[in-house]
Write an enzyme that holds these catalytic residues in place. Structure first.
Site, mmCIF file in Angstrom:
data_model
loop_
_atom_site.group_PDB
_atom_site.id
_atom_site.type_symbol
_atom_site.label_atom_id
_atom_site.label_comp_id
_atom_site.label_asym_id
_atom_site.label_seq_id
_atom_site.Cartn_x
_atom_site.Cartn_y
_atom_site.Cartn_z
ATOM 1 N N ASP A 19 -0.918 -6.099 -0.020
ATOM 2 C CA ASP A 19 -1.304 -5.500 1.257
ATOM 3 C C ASP A 19 -2.818 -5.375 1.392
ATOM 4 O OD1 ASP A 19 0.781 -4.932 3.026
ATOM 5 O OD2 ASP A 19 1.411 -3.173 1.879
ATOM 6 N N GLU B 160 9.782 -3.783 10.272
ATOM 7 C CA GLU B 160 10.107 -2.477 9.697
ATOM 8 C C GLU B 160 10.630 -1.514 10.756
ATOM 9 O OE1 GLU B 160 8.313 1.099 6.860
ATOM 10 O OE2 GLU B 160 7.120 -0.697 7.243
ATOM 11 N N GLU C 192 -0.808 -5.488 8.787
ATOM 12 C CA GLU C 192 -0.031 -4.810 9.811
ATOM 13 C C GLU C 192 -0.667 -5.040 11.177
ATOM 14 O OE1 GLU C 192 0.500 -0.684 8.934
ATOM 15 O OE2 GLU C 192 1.292 -1.047 6.917
ATOM 16 N N LYS D 193 -0.797 -9.319 3.115
ATOM 17 C CA LYS D 193 -0.007 -8.833 4.239
ATOM 18 C C LYS D 193 -0.868 -7.952 5.113
ATOM 19 C CE LYS D 193 3.368 -5.707 3.782
ATOM 20 N NZ LYS D 193 2.886 -4.634 4.708
ATOM 21 N N ASP E 136 0.837 -1.201 0.000
ATOM 22 C CA ASP E 136 0.000 0.000 0.000
ATOM 23 C C ASP E 136 0.873 1.252 0.000
ATOM 24 O OD1 ASP E 136 0.898 -0.139 2.606
ATOM 25 O OD2 ASP E 136 -1.083 -0.126 3.534
ATOM 26 N N SER E 137 2.196 1.056 0.003
ATOM 27 C CA SER E 137 3.122 2.160 -0.235
ATOM 28 C C SER E 137 2.897 2.795 -1.601
ATOM 29 C CB SER E 137 4.571 1.679 -0.128
ATOM 30 O OG SER E 137 4.780 0.507 -0.906
#
Length: 304
Positions: A85, A184, A117, A115, A46-47
């Site tokens: 993501d 991260e 978070e 993925k 999602d970057s």
């Protein structure tokens, strides 16, 4: 033909000590080049909100955005393991919602895994996805979707309580069935300790040399941005931003000076066909694709 990695192969890479290379990609040409270069895993992060869509954070990225970019990436790297993501607030809303949203990334996007978070607080949702057959990569440490709560992009794990929480989170994700965990902006000793305590691979980004693999953002390693902001944990391998800017500038200059297009770039027409279509008023230059001075020079005359 290259065969995409599987979860089993990734775990074997950890066991054998073979580092895992991971890179983000968000479209067909980027993914194709990454696959041709031999990347192990592609992350459709999602970057993309920051480096493709122009947002300040990843928070505005939607599930539709992720499905769209994942689909394009999969077309470019059909023989590479691809993780996508789950964006902000598409999970943590209950198992049913998480299952439905994750399923879209696999069914519509074509990803092999998702993925998420978070740590122990999302373990139940991770377990539900794994039980449903959806592989999950975890992500702890700096979690960009929580950047406002964390107070910015800060290194994690400097304090004892914070470090212990990250260890607990990693173990909770492993117990829930995650096949890998991204660490991260975590201090190197802590990342190494977490990696050593797990049976699943860790993928570091700003987490040092003790992780089982590394991931960086496509646009960072290529300096494909303007302006490009240096990051301590990133190694850049090319300056494509400057190359692209200079190339476009040269094109603009050629258009303005009429250096482009030249005869090699145009398509001529037979003189007789031109007369039939438009009459005899058209010049030889138009028929042959030459400029008026070029046609005159060919005849041995000048232009008045």
């Amino acid at each position: 033909m290259k065969q995409p990695l599987t979860i089993t192969k990734l775990k074997k890479m950890k066991q054998s000590g073979e580092p895992i290379s991971v890179l983000t990609a968000y479209d067909y040409p980027s993914a194709k080049l990454a696959e041709e270069a031999g990347i192990d895993v592609i992350l459709v992060g999602d970057s993309l909100g920051n480096v493709v869509l122009g947002y300040d954070t990843t928070i505005p990225v939607t599930l539709d955005d992720m499905v769209y970019h994942t689909r394009a990436t999969v077309r470019g790297a059909a023989n590479t393991f691809i993780v996508a993501d789950l964006p902000f607030m598409t999970y943590r809303l209950g198992k049913e919602t998480t299952l439905r949203n994750a399923a879209r990334l696999l069914q519509e996007g074509g990803a092999h895994a998702v993925k998420m978070e978070g740590g122990a607080e999302i373990a139940d949702e991770v377990a539900a996805l794994v039980k449903a057959g959806i592989p999950v990569m975890g992500h702890i440490g700096l979690t960009p979707q929580s950047v406002h709560q964390l107070g910015g992009y800060k290194v994690q794990g400097k304090l004892e309580a914070e470090a212990q929480q990250l260890i607990d989170d990693a173990k909770a994700l492993e117990a829930a069935g995650a096949f890998s965990i991204v660490l991260e902006l975590v201090t190197e000793p802590l990342a190494e300790a977490i990696s050593s305590s797990l049976s699943i691979p860790t993928i570091g980004i700003g987490a040092g040399r003790g992780c089982d693999g590394q991931v960086l953002v496509y646009h960072d390693i290529l300096q494909y941005a303007s302006p490009y902001r240096e990051k301590r944990f990133v190694k850049t391998y090319a300056d494509l931003g400057t190359t692209i800017r200079n190339a476009i500038g040269a094109y603009v200059s050629d258009v303005k000076s009429r250096e482009f297009p030249q005869q090699a770039h145009v398509f001529p027409m037979e003189q007789e066909l031109l007369r039939q279509l438009y009459g005899s008023g058209k010049s030889e230059a138009a028929a042959t694709g030459q400029t008026a001075p070029e046609a005159a020079e060919k005849k041995g005359g000048g232009v008045s």
